[in-house]
Motif scaffolding. Structure first.
Motif, PDB file in Angstrom:
ATOM      1  N   ILE A  77       0.811  -1.220   0.000  1.00  0.00           N
ATOM      2  CA  ILE A  77       0.000   0.000   0.000  1.00  0.00           C
ATOM      3  C   ILE A  77       0.846   1.273   0.000  1.00  0.00           C
ATOM      4  O   ILE A  77       0.551   2.208  -0.764  1.00  0.00           O
ATOM      5  CB  ILE A  77      -1.000  -0.032   1.168  1.00  0.00           C
ATOM      6  CG1 ILE A  77      -2.057  -1.107   0.882  1.00  0.00           C
ATOM      7  CG2 ILE A  77      -1.668   1.327   1.366  1.00  0.00           C
ATOM      8  CD1 ILE A  77      -3.009  -1.368   2.017  1.00  0.00           C
ATOM      9  N   PHE A  81       0.766   4.498  -2.891  1.00  0.00           N
ATOM     10  CA  PHE A  81       0.698   5.948  -2.692  1.00  0.00           C
ATOM     11  C   PHE A  81       1.892   6.638  -3.357  1.00  0.00           C
ATOM     12  O   PHE A  81       1.748   7.697  -3.962  1.00  0.00           O
ATOM     13  CB  PHE A  81       0.688   6.282  -1.199  1.00  0.00           C
ATOM     14  CG  PHE A  81      -0.654   6.159  -0.543  1.00  0.00           C
ATOM     15  CD1 PHE A  81      -1.652   7.092  -0.790  1.00  0.00           C
ATOM     16  CD2 PHE A  81      -0.927   5.109   0.325  1.00  0.00           C
ATOM     17  CE1 PHE A  81      -2.894   6.992  -0.176  1.00  0.00           C
ATOM     18  CE2 PHE A  81      -2.169   4.999   0.942  1.00  0.00           C
ATOM     19  CZ  PHE A  81      -3.157   5.940   0.694  1.00  0.00           C
ATOM     20  N   GLU A 118      -9.089  -5.318   0.635  1.00  0.00           N
ATOM     21  CA  GLU A 118      -8.896  -3.867   0.757  1.00  0.00           C
ATOM     22  C   GLU A 118      -9.935  -3.088  -0.044  1.00  0.00           C
ATOM     23  O   GLU A 118     -10.157  -1.908   0.221  1.00  0.00           O
ATOM     24  CB  GLU A 118      -7.491  -3.479   0.283  1.00  0.00           C
ATOM     25  CG  GLU A 118      -6.390  -3.788   1.265  1.00  0.00           C
ATOM     26  CD  GLU A 118      -6.272  -2.767   2.377  1.00  0.00           C
ATOM     27  OE1 GLU A 118      -6.743  -1.623   2.208  1.00  0.00           O
ATOM     28  OE2 GLU A 118      -5.713  -3.111   3.429  1.00  0.00           O
ATOM     29  N   ASN A 140      -7.256   3.587  -0.615  1.00  0.00           N
ATOM     30  CA  ASN A 140      -5.879   3.784  -1.047  1.00  0.00           C
ATOM     31  C   ASN A 140      -5.773   3.395  -2.524  1.00  0.00           C
ATOM     32  O   ASN A 140      -6.667   2.722  -3.064  1.00  0.00           O
ATOM     33  CB  ASN A 140      -4.913   2.969  -0.181  1.00  0.00           C
ATOM     34  CG  ASN A 140      -5.252   1.495  -0.150  1.00  0.00           C
ATOM     35  OD1 ASN A 140      -5.131   0.815  -1.165  1.00  0.00           O
ATOM     36  ND2 ASN A 140      -5.676   0.986   0.997  1.00  0.00           N
ATOM     37  N   ARG A 274       0.003   3.829   9.422  1.00  0.00           N
ATOM     38  CA  ARG A 274      -0.709   4.115   8.183  1.00  0.00           C
ATOM     39  C   ARG A 274      -1.850   5.085   8.447  1.00  0.00           C
ATOM     40  O   ARG A 274      -2.691   4.846   9.298  1.00  0.00           O
ATOM     41  CB  ARG A 274      -1.269   2.824   7.574  1.00  0.00           C
ATOM     42  CG  ARG A 274      -0.280   2.116   6.687  1.00  0.00           C
ATOM     43  CD  ARG A 274      -0.760   0.770   6.231  1.00  0.00           C
ATOM     44  NE  ARG A 274      -2.151   0.777   5.773  1.00  0.00           N
ATOM     45  CZ  ARG A 274      -2.831  -0.336   5.514  1.00  0.00           C
ATOM     46  NH1 ARG A 274      -2.275  -1.514   5.697  1.00  0.00           N
ATOM     47  NH2 ARG A 274      -4.062  -0.290   5.089  1.00  0.00           N
ATOM     48  N   SER A 276      -4.541   5.681   6.871  1.00  0.00           N
ATOM     49  CA  SER A 276      -5.885   5.211   6.549  1.00  0.00           C
ATOM     50  C   SER A 276      -6.278   3.970   7.340  1.00  0.00           C
ATOM     51  O   SER A 276      -7.247   3.298   7.006  1.00  0.00           O
ATOM     52  CB  SER A 276      -5.969   4.900   5.046  1.00  0.00           C
ATOM     53  OG  SER A 276      -5.084   3.848   4.704  1.00  0.00           O
TER      54      SER A 276
END
Length: 317
Positions: A77, A81, A118, A140, A274, A276
């Protein structure tokens, strides 16, 4: 004989999946983007960057698969980003490349597209076990790209190609990158035991609760899904691969620490937090249990013991 092509065969799940499928008597075709660093349990090895449509067409024509398990993806993840373009090219456009290659060269092949839990994203905030009818609210770029991949591949299923979508929840085991929490914990403990770092573990958020699975159980779920009938409603179904139970990250860490004879301290690292993160992520496995009879069987303690043993061996190299 069933000829199964595995994309991303050199990855964490791919290595175990090759072994699982070979043990089931299949002809395993391992597709990797480059040379492998260690042997794979496969009958045939092919190399191709799946983002290269022309090369992938040639590879699929050569492989002649009856079944495909599409694992290859950007799954980290933070990387999604940092490099969203690479993430979307790999997780969406390369998946389209694969389906087009199959449409032209192996139109009868059954495809298992490995997505991710996710995709549910913000829906996890309800704190309840989510089923496949739950709204997807990605949080994400990785999750968003996986959902886009699902939509793209479902269109091929709608047009008559055979296959299903899997949404696995957190799975752990040997060969997983230390970029992921459980592997990071085990690696750090092994390094402390070997005298390669001080007796301090740097960690992120330990309060999050996740639905953890052994990678071997996940691979057996994939094997079961590959055996689903191709007709009727099964043609384009989506299945969670989940245990229906949660464990906190803290519980995982404490279990790993209990397997070490040393006294090791814990220190939170802000860079590992993280933004999120959600408190609880748990899935319902009712659909896959009803369709295939699959359910996880490996105790978490056994998984963590194997994981620590693996990293002790790696550190000793």
């Amino acid at each position: 004989m069933q000829r199964t092509l595995i994309t991303g065969a050199n990855g964490f799940v791919g290595r175990q999946l090759c072994r699982t499928l070979q043990q089931s008597g299949q002809h395993v075709i391992a597709l990797t983007s480059g040379a492998t660093t260690s042997p794979l349990a496969a009958d045939q090895h092919l190399q191709c960057d799946i983002r290269d449509a022309d090369a992938l067409h040639q590879t699929v024509a050569r492989a002649r698969p009856t079944h495909v398990i599409h694992l290859a993806a950007i799954t980290h993840i933070p990387t999604s980003f940092a490099d969203p373009q690479l993430t979307w090219q790999t997780n969406v456009m390369a998946s389209l490349n694969l389906m087009e290659a199959l449409r032209l060269h192996a139109p009868d092949a059954f495809t298992l597209f490995v997505s991710s839990s996710e995709v549910y994203g913000a829906s996890f905030r309800h704190g309840l076990p989510l089923d496949e009818q739950t709204a997807c609210q990605p949080m994400n770029p990785y999750a968003a790209s996986k959902l886009a991949g699902e939509i793209a591949i479902s269109e091929y299923f709608r047009q008559g190609m055979r296959g299903v979508i899997a949404r696995p929840f957190n799975h752990i085991g040997e060969n997983q990158s230390p970029d992921f929490a459980t592997a990071s914990f085990a690696r750090q403990i092994a390094r402390v035991e070997a005298g390669l770092q001080p007796p301090v573990l740097r960690v992120g958020n330990l309060e999050a609760q996740r639905d953890f699975l052994d990678v071997k159980d996940v691979c057996k779920a994939y094997l079961q899904l590959m055996g689903l009938p191709s007709e009727g409603a099964e043609r384009s179904r989506c299945f969670n691969i989940a245990s229906g139970k949660t464990h906190s990250i803290r519980n995982i860490l404490e279990t790993l620490l209990s397997l070490s004879p040393l006294q090791i301290n814990i220190e939170q690292d802000p860079e590992r937090l993280r933004p999120s993160d959600i408190p609880v992520a748990i899935g319902s496995n009712g659909a896959i249990r009803q369709a295939t009879g699959w359910q996880p069987v490996i105790p978490l303690q056994d998984t963590l013991q194997r994981l620590l043993t693996f990293w002790r061996a790696q550190v000793a190299l």
